[in-house]
Design a protein around this motif. Structure first.
Motif, PDB file in Angstrom:
ATOM      1  N   GLY A  22      -1.917  -7.669  -0.510  1.00  0.00           N
ATOM      2  CA  GLY A  22      -1.676  -7.255  -1.881  1.00  0.00           C
ATOM      3  C   GLY A  22      -0.560  -8.043  -2.529  1.00  0.00           C
ATOM      4  O   GLY A  22       0.165  -8.803  -1.866  1.00  0.00           O
ATOM      5  N   GLU A  23      -0.421  -7.879  -3.823  1.00  0.00           N
ATOM      6  CA  GLU A  23       0.641  -8.536  -4.573  1.00  0.00           C
ATOM      7  C   GLU A  23       1.975  -7.882  -4.248  1.00  0.00           C
ATOM      8  O   GLU A  23       2.066  -6.662  -4.080  1.00  0.00           O
TER       9      GLU A  23
ATOM     10  N   SER B 155      -8.568   1.631  -0.813  1.00  0.00           N
ATOM     11  CA  SER B 155      -7.351   1.138  -1.426  1.00  0.00           C
ATOM     12  C   SER B 155      -6.532   0.386  -0.390  1.00  0.00           C
ATOM     13  O   SER B 155      -6.865   0.390   0.786  1.00  0.00           O
TER      14      SER B 155
ATOM     15  N   ARG C   6       4.928  -3.383  -2.383  1.00  0.00           N
ATOM     16  CA  ARG C   6       3.734  -3.477  -3.209  1.00  0.00           C
ATOM     17  C   ARG C   6       4.108  -3.494  -4.698  1.00  0.00           C
ATOM     18  O   ARG C   6       4.881  -2.665  -5.176  1.00  0.00           O
TER      19      ARG C   6
ATOM     20  N   GLU D  71       3.720  -2.957  -8.618  1.00  0.00           N
ATOM     21  CA  GLU D  71       3.089  -1.915  -9.413  1.00  0.00           C
ATOM     22  C   GLU D  71       1.908  -2.495 -10.168  1.00  0.00           C
ATOM     23  O   GLU D  71       1.986  -3.582 -10.733  1.00  0.00           O
ATOM     24  N   SER D  72       0.796  -1.769 -10.141  1.00  0.00           N
ATOM     25  CA  SER D  72      -0.407  -2.260 -10.810  1.00  0.00           C
ATOM     26  C   SER D  72      -0.395  -1.883 -12.284  1.00  0.00           C
ATOM     27  O   SER D  72       0.344  -1.018 -12.719  1.00  0.00           O
TER      28      SER D  72
END
Length: 586
Positions: free
Chosen positions: A52-53, A36, A583, A585-586
């Motif tokens: 990451g986004e 991850s 980061r 949220e996915s």
């Protein structure tokens, strides 16, 4: 005062809990599952790990394990790792190197990489990014290049009383506009060339702000120096980077918010970044645990720190050799250390392998002794100039032989006496707040006790590193330089007799001649050969004893993304601050 016994192992005070990958070269940890986002991929993909986004917005606090005394890294007193990092969000660098040693242009200021447009005399053309400005709508122009030339010239005729960290512009003959206002051409003196022309620092402080403050910097060398002092003491209201200062207390904290006039293409998502000074890495880790600090990339890390980090699932961290290299310097103007024979013996008595085993190896198990001042041990241009001299070997008998041959004697108490019969006594300076630095001090005092040299251990606050060095207020000192893949300007900055950052005041005409030749060599391979000749000369002078490429850590809360360390940048993790974010949220 020196005690004539070897420090006990308990004096190190390190724990045994280390998290090492196979081979022991790095340590990493995270509360995330393997695979991850986090630092798991930094060993194999150091340029893109922890990517990451990002979420839109957010505020973070970044911890720094030291302090800074001003805002102008042009000057020798402020050219420290802490000043370079705290100014990173706004400073107009030409570019920097990534973790693979590839040069990255500063697209917020320059539209394309510098071009060599003429070889004799050497001329380099810079193309400014459309809209590049100082954060107040004032365009960057030729005056700003000229201002930097004067500030970094090392010439009394241009900047009277200035002490630049490196006189990188000493060979500049003229700076003019090219075919348009966005083209700036720097012309160097006849006969000068350099293999590192692309990386020269050509911008620093804004000329128009110096003029607005009343300094006639272009026509009055004293006013030019006063302008540099003004920029040192004054919290900057300007910025060429992704953030600009909105509040600050020099040496304590600085608050950054996005610079709406930045010409870079990276979207800035954070609303606020606060950089805050702490007195130790322990304090930073405590704040990380409490959630009041979001990350840090300290200049050094101890085994205790690694153990603390490993026990926190909410903190991600990564350890690897950093941009800094540790070294022990001698002040050649000291009444005793002016004698090269004594300097040589001092270095021969110091056991670098033991210093590493008792300190750095507790963090990075295969930390290796550094054997070249300019090239890492795994560099293609590396040459070992130290081993055959016995310097750093901890060889007391060899050191005593060196002293005997030079006319030194020992009295009935075993105290070393100079050829003139004087008792040899020295001080050893180091920054406090670190168990490892204290351990090294104790070990070096023990080593020199074997020669009958009385050593007074004199620590100083971390905040006093710059002034202590600038004032050459030491006999022996232990500190570190941060470096980059370039080496030409570094060698001149550290060792040229006229350099204000030649803190140990070594004067060697043969070394100066080599440095001048190095600075004028345009072929990179030949430049590396000359650089190794210069290293050999520094070793012969017994002036600087390298210890190790210092293991460092980057540590962050689990919500930070696009933050990673960069050994090739003096700005460390702050090299890509525009990309930082929370980061999504996915």
């Amino acid at each position: 005062m020196l005690q004539g016994r070897r420090p006990a192992a308990a004096a190190i005070g390190v724990g045994a809990a280390l998290v090492m990958v196979a081979g022991g070269t790095t340590a990493c940890g995270t509360g995330d599952e393997p695979g991850s986002p986090g630092f798991q991929e930094c060993t194999t993909d150091p340029v893109a790990c922890n990517s990451g986004e990002r979420a839109d917005g957010g505020e973070i606090t970044w911890g720094m394990d030291g302090s800074w005394t001003g805002w102008n890294p042009n000057t020798s007193a402020e050219y420290t790792t802490y000043t370079l990092q705290v100014t990173a969000p706004y400073w107009p660098a030409v570019g920097q190197f990534d973790q693979n040693g590839e040069f990255m242009l500063n697209r917020g200021v320059f539209a394309e990489e510098p071009r060599l447009v003429n070889e004799s005399p050497m001329q380099v053309e810079y193309t400014l990014e459309p809209g590049a400005n100082w954060g107040d709508g004032t365009a960057i122009d030729v005056d700003d290049f000229v201002y930097n030339w004067y500030a970094r010239s090392g010439s009394e005729a241009l900047c009277q009383g200035c002490t630049p960290a490196a006189a990188t512009a000493a060979q500049v003959a003229s700076i003019e506009e090219g075919s348009g206002a966005d083209k700036i051409v720097v012309t160097y003196e006849d006969g000068y060339s350099s293999s590192e022309w692309k990386y020269e620092p050509v911008l620093s402080n804004p000329a128009h702000i110096a003029e607005a403050a009343g300094f006639d910097w272009r026509n009055d060398p004293a006013a030019m120096a006063a302008a540099e002092t003004h920029f040192s003491k004054t919290v900057p209201t300007w910025s060429t980077g992704p953030f600009k200062v909105t509040a600050a207390d020099t040496g304590d904290y600085v608050v950054y918010e996005p610079n709406g006039d930045w010409s870079g293409t990276t979207e800035v998502t954070l609303d606020k970044v606060t950089i805050r000074s702490f007195d130790s890495v322990d304090s930073i880790i405590t704040e990380l645990r409490q959630g009041t600090v979001d990350g840090a990339s300290p200049s050094a890390v101890s085994a205790e720190n690694v153990a603390q980090l490993a026990g926190e699932r909410s903190i991600a961290f990564h350890i690897a050799p950093g941009p800094g290299w540790g070294h022990i310097d001698l002040n050649t103007k000291n009444e005793f250390l002016a004698d090269k024979s004594l300097r040589t013996a001092v270095f021969q008595a110091i056991d670098v392998e033991e210093l590493i085993a008792r300190t750095y190896a507790n963090v990075q198990s295969d930390a290796a002794r550094k054997l070249n001042h300019l090239f890492r041990n795994d560099d293609a241009d590396f040459e070992d100039h130290l081993t055959t001299t016995g310097q750093g070997a901890g060889d007391t008998e060899l050191a005593r032989s060196t002293l005997e041959a030079a006319g030194y004697e020992w009295d009935g108490d075993g105290t070393l006496r100079s050829p003139e019969g004087e008792k040899v006594a020295l001080d050893y300076r180091y920054a406090d707040g670190s168990n490892d630095r204290q351990t090294m001090a104790d070990l070096i005092a023990f080593n020199l006790d074997g020669l009958g040299i009385e050593v007074e251990l004199k620590p100083f606050p971390v905040t006093d590193l710059g002034p202590t060095l600038a004032g050459s207020d030491f006999d022996i000192i232990n500190y570190g330089w941060t470096s980059q893949p370039v080496f030409v300007s570094s060698a001149t900055q550290w060792w040229d007799s006229g350099s204000s950052t030649n803190f140990g005041q070594n004067e060697d005409p043969e070394l100066d001649a080599l440095l001048a030749e190095l600075g004028s060599e345009s072929d990179p391979e030949k430049a590396a050969e000359i650089a190794n000749e210069a290293v050999a000369r520094v070793v012969d002078d017994a002036y600087v004893l390298p210890t190790v490429d210092t293991p460092v850590a980057v540590m962050i809360g689990e919500d930070l993304v696009n933050v990673r360390d960069n050994w090739a940048s003096q700005q460390r993790a702050l090299y890509n601050i525009a990309e930082w974010g929370l980061r999504a949220e996915s």
